[in-house]
Design an enzyme around this catalytic site. Structure first.
Site, PDB file in Angstrom:
ATOM      1  N   GLY A 278       0.771  -1.234   0.000  1.00 15.80           N
ATOM      2  CA  GLY A 278       0.000   0.000   0.000  1.00 15.80           C
ATOM      3  C   GLY A 278       0.799   1.278   0.000  1.00 15.80           C
ATOM      4  N   GLY A 322       3.605  -3.718  -3.922  1.00 20.22           N
ATOM      5  CA  GLY A 322       3.459  -4.015  -5.343  1.00 20.22           C
ATOM      6  C   GLY A 322       3.804  -2.756  -6.120  1.00 20.22           C
ATOM      7  N   CYS A 391     -14.770   4.243 -27.406  1.00 21.97           N
ATOM      8  CA  CYS A 391     -16.056   4.901 -27.646  1.00 21.97           C
ATOM      9  C   CYS A 391     -16.694   5.268 -26.318  1.00 21.97           C
ATOM     10  CB  CYS A 391     -16.955   3.983 -28.442  1.00 21.97           C
ATOM     11  SG  CYS A 391     -16.241   3.670 -30.041  1.00 21.97           S
ATOM     12  N   GLU A 392     -16.071   6.199 -25.633  1.00 20.82           N
ATOM     13  CA  GLU A 392     -16.558   6.560 -24.317  1.00 20.82           C
ATOM     14  C   GLU A 392     -15.907   7.886 -23.926  1.00 20.82           C
ATOM     15  OE1 GLU A 392     -17.228   3.261 -21.969  1.00 20.82           O
ATOM     16  OE2 GLU A 392     -16.950   4.293 -20.075  1.00 20.82           O
ATOM     17  N   TYR A 421      -0.629  -1.770 -11.996  1.00 23.41           N
ATOM     18  CA  TYR A 421      -2.086  -1.757 -12.197  1.00 23.41           C
ATOM     19  C   TYR A 421      -2.512  -1.135 -13.523  1.00 23.41           C
ATOM     20  CZ  TYR A 421      -1.799  -2.929  -7.273  1.00 23.41           C
ATOM     21  OH  TYR A 421      -1.473  -3.540  -6.074  1.00 23.41           O
TER      22      TYR A 421
HETATM   23  N1  LLP Z   1      -1.256  -6.993  -0.251  1.00 22.76           N
HETATM   24  C1  LLP Z   1      -2.582  -7.141  -0.386  1.00 22.76           C
HETATM   25  C2  LLP Z   1      -3.288  -8.092   0.459  1.00 22.76           C
HETATM   26  C3  LLP Z   1      -3.283  -6.384  -1.329  1.00 22.76           C
HETATM   27  O1  LLP Z   1      -4.594  -6.534  -1.450  1.00 22.76           O
HETATM   28  C4  LLP Z   1      -2.571  -5.461  -2.135  1.00 22.76           C
HETATM   29  C5  LLP Z   1      -3.260  -4.647  -3.133  1.00 22.76           C
HETATM   30  C6  LLP Z   1      -1.182  -5.363  -1.972  1.00 22.76           C
HETATM   31  C7  LLP Z   1      -0.556  -6.141  -1.013  1.00 22.76           C
HETATM   32  C8  LLP Z   1      -0.333  -4.445  -2.803  1.00 22.76           C
HETATM   33  O2  LLP Z   1      -0.672  -3.114  -2.663  1.00 22.76           O
HETATM   34  P1  LLP Z   1       0.289  -1.981  -3.316  1.00 22.76           P
HETATM   35  O3  LLP Z   1       1.612  -2.001  -2.566  1.00 22.76           O
HETATM   36  O4  LLP Z   1       0.496  -2.333  -4.742  1.00 22.76           O
HETATM   37  O5  LLP Z   1      -0.453  -0.729  -3.139  1.00 22.76           O
HETATM   38  N2  LLP Z   1      -5.952  -1.423  -8.647  1.00 22.76           N
HETATM   39  C9  LLP Z   1      -5.697  -0.452  -7.606  1.00 22.76           C
HETATM   40  C10 LLP Z   1      -4.936  -1.027  -6.449  1.00 22.76           C
HETATM   41  C11 LLP Z   1      -5.614  -2.230  -5.834  1.00 22.76           C
HETATM   42  C12 LLP Z   1      -4.768  -2.806  -4.758  1.00 22.76           C
HETATM   43  C13 LLP Z   1      -5.283  -4.146  -4.373  1.00 22.76           C
HETATM   44  N3  LLP Z   1      -4.502  -4.785  -3.374  1.00 22.76           N
HETATM   45  C14 LLP Z   1      -4.943   0.727  -8.235  1.00 22.76           C
HETATM   46  O6  LLP Z   1      -4.712   0.710  -9.419  1.00 22.76           O
HETATM   47  O7  LLP Z   1      -4.617   1.681  -7.541  1.00 22.76           O
END
Ligand code: LLP
EC number: 4.1.1.20
Length: 463
Positions: A278, A322, A391-392, A421
């Protein structure tokens, strides 16, 4: 103030969204290292380069749109997280941000573990040789088949997300004659300061088991009774794209509180806690992310302090970044197709991709920046909206950006910080083909995920 060099282009001062941009950047050709991958620069002709290769060459060889990923930067960031946490903690890269077999190999080589959240991610990880015991399996609704595959493969941990899943995993493990290492994911009731769709620790949402009302303690109680499970720890993930460490502080405090309750009730100290991922990255120059060593220091100190207060030995910490690893390492290279000035509003710049390769702007109101990549320009800044070919009308890649007023069809533009992402959430909307991921390193470029073809689309269409 002089007019934009584009004949009918609006003056930015007339159309500035209130309080959003005070002025265009002083130098439109400058590349803020906060948002660009580390080896990105401009050559003597002003062309954007990455790993020593210019983007015109990349576009010619691989086509556009394309995600261009700086491998050296990816490895450096992965290594920085690994080093920051040292040998007393584990770093699990969150594969949902972007996963491919090459990425799995890089992670393996750099000593990171991997968090997967579907059978597809698990298959990718295993097929690229990630040792199963370094894989964590997540998800709020893993299918029995996915659980069985993970248990058979010998994944290092399954993160349990519900009461049903506790029983389901125990049953499957036992029927396979195994004892599966598990963590229990709890929601600690923290309001993370991020977009609602990517906040995950408040209680009114689908992930985890609430700490409130003793539910998490009850989940642990049940899991400890089941022979098929070895409960190794508690998991908390509070959300994504977070800059403020106070949410992690509260989460750690509450997770350690649960460990203390478990010790008092069952006489055992669970050996691990996972604080999830996160951590935010810079999408624009306004964002100020923290370095991995600062994050590691802060999290380790918080957990150590809380454990000392609870008279618990400090558990092994793990984290799951991530976005913070892959996000800044890539940019999307597009070719400009049309430039449409709307008098008194802004100039719409249409590129050859759009919401199918970057849904984040439409979905989360995400902000991005953009730069002219195939050349530099001294033309006056022009307020633009970079849009796709779908188309949006919500098909927006960069909502507000300044580009040089002489921008023209055929120019290449690049949107930085699209490593996380974007490819992983890419779609085939309007039967637009998903772009390739091209890894650049040491003067060489290679495709690690190839461009989708019409044959790929038609192969699935069996009617
Ligand atoms: N661990 C768990 C249990 C998670 O659900 C997530 C992300 C991460 C780690 C990694 O989070 P990060 O370090 O990448 O923030 N699609 C959205 C983000 C969804 C995140 C879902 N879970 C976006 O594009 O911002």
């Amino acid at each position: 103030m002089s007019r934009s060099a584009h004949p009918a282009g609006p003056r930015y001062a007339d159309v500035l969204p209130e309080g959003h941009y005070s002025a265009p950047p002083a130098d439109l050709n400058a590349l803020d290292p906060k948002v660009w991958a580390r080896t990105v620069g401009r050559d003597e002709h002003g062309v954007l380069t990455v790993g020593g290769i210019d983007v015109k060459q990349l576009a010619e060889e691989f086509g556009t749109p394309a995600y261009i990923l700086d491998e050296a930067d990816f490895r450096a960031r992965a290594r920085a997280w690994r080093t920051a946490f040292g040998s007393d903690a584990d770093v699990f890269y969150a594969g949902k941000a972007f996963l491919s077999r090459a990425v799995v190999r890089w992670l393996h080589e750099e000593g990171l573990n991997l968090d997967v959240c579907s059978g597809g991610e698990l298959a990718t990880a295993l097929s690229a040789g990630m040792p199963a015991d370094r894989i964590a399996f997540h998800g709020n609704n893993k299918s029995p088949a996915e659980i069985e595959r993970a248990v058979r493969a010998g994944v290092g941990r399954i993160v349990l997300d519900s009461f049903q899943e506790i029983v389901r995993v125990a049953h499957i493990a036992q029927s396979l004659g195994k004892r599966q290492r598990v963590q229990i994911r709890i929601t600690v009731g923290v309001e993370a300061h991020t977009h609602e769709f990517i906040a995950t620790a408040h209680e009114d949402q689908k992930f985890g088991i609430p700490l409130a009302g003793g539910q998490a303690a009850e989940a642990v109680r049940r899991a400890l009774q089941l022979d098929g499970l070895e409960v190794i720890g508690i998991h908390s993930h509070i959300g994504s794209q977070i800059f403020d460490m106070s949410g992690f502080e509260v989460a750690a405090h509450r997770v350690v509180g649960l460990l203390r309750e478990i010790r008092d009730e069952h006489g055992i100290e669970l050996p691990e806690i996972d604080l999830g991922g996160g951590l935010g990255i810079a999408y624009t120059s306004d964002d100020d992310p923290r370095e991995p060593h600062e994050i590691a220091k802060a999290l380790t100190e918080i957990v150590t302090r809380e454990c000392e207060a609870a008279r618990l030995s400090t558990p092994r910490i793990s984290v799951e970044p991530g976005r913070a690893i892959v996000g800044p390492t890539a940019f999307t290279l597009y070719e400009v197709g049309t430039v449409k000035p709307l008098e008194g509003l802004r100039t719409y710049v249409s590129v050859d991709g759009g919401m199918s390769d970057n849904i984040r702007t439409a979905l989360y109101d995400a902000e991005y920046s953009v730069a002219l990549a195939s050349r530099s320009s001294d033309a006056e800044p022009m307020l633009c909206r970079v849009v796709g070919k779908h188309c949006e009308s919500g098909d927006i890649v960069v909502r507000d950006a300044f580009l040089p007023g002489d921008l023209a069809p055929g120019d290449l533009i690049a949107v930085p910080a699209t490593g996380a992402y974007c490819r992983s959430m890419a779609s085939n909307y309007n039967h637009v083909l998903r772009p390739p991921v091209v890894a650049v390193d040491g003067g060489g470029a290679r495709v690690i995920v190839r461009r989708e073809t019409e044959e790929d689309l038609l192969r699935l269409d069996v009617g």
